[in-house]
Design a protein around this motif. Structure first.
Motif: not given
Length: 105
Positions: A4-12, A75-84, A52-58
């Motif tokens: 959750d710690y890794q993915a929370a900013p991306v999902f948010r 696109e790199a953080p999208m792999t977190l979503v894909q793995r989930w 700014r929100v998108l930047k915080v989520a990288s």
């Protein structure tokens, strides 16, 4: 496993439809804030807050060129979503395989 710690900013960041549209725009090419703002019916400061929100989520990277800052998709953080999501997909495929094997017998 995705934490959750890794993915929370991306999902948010992805939870908001405007931010998803911004990512779609940046998928095509890097853009400055004023070009992004011209594509939406919201103010330029509102677009900046979304960025700014998108930047915080990288999910976006910023690069300054002269007086303008260009934003590009990362696109790199999208792999977190894909793995989930893959967790559910894999379980679903395993169940489908078992069902097919049972019907085959």
């Amino acid at each position: 496993m995705v934490t959750d710690y890794q993915a929370a900013p991306v999902f948010r960041a992805l939870a908001d439809p405007t931010r998803r549209q911004i990512l779609e725009s940046l998928r095509r090419e890097p853009l400055p804030v004023h070009d992004l703002a011209a594509r939406f019916a919201i103010s330029r400061p509102a677009i900046s807050r979304h960025l700014r929100v998108l930047k915080v989520a990288s999910l976006v990277r910023a690069r300054s060129t002269g007086r303008e800052t260009y934003y590009a998709l990362n696109e790199a953080p999208m792999t977190l979503v894909q793995r989930w999501l893959d967790q559910f997909w894999t379980a679903r495929l395993s169940g489908l395989k078992r069902l097919a094997e049972e019907e085959h017998r």
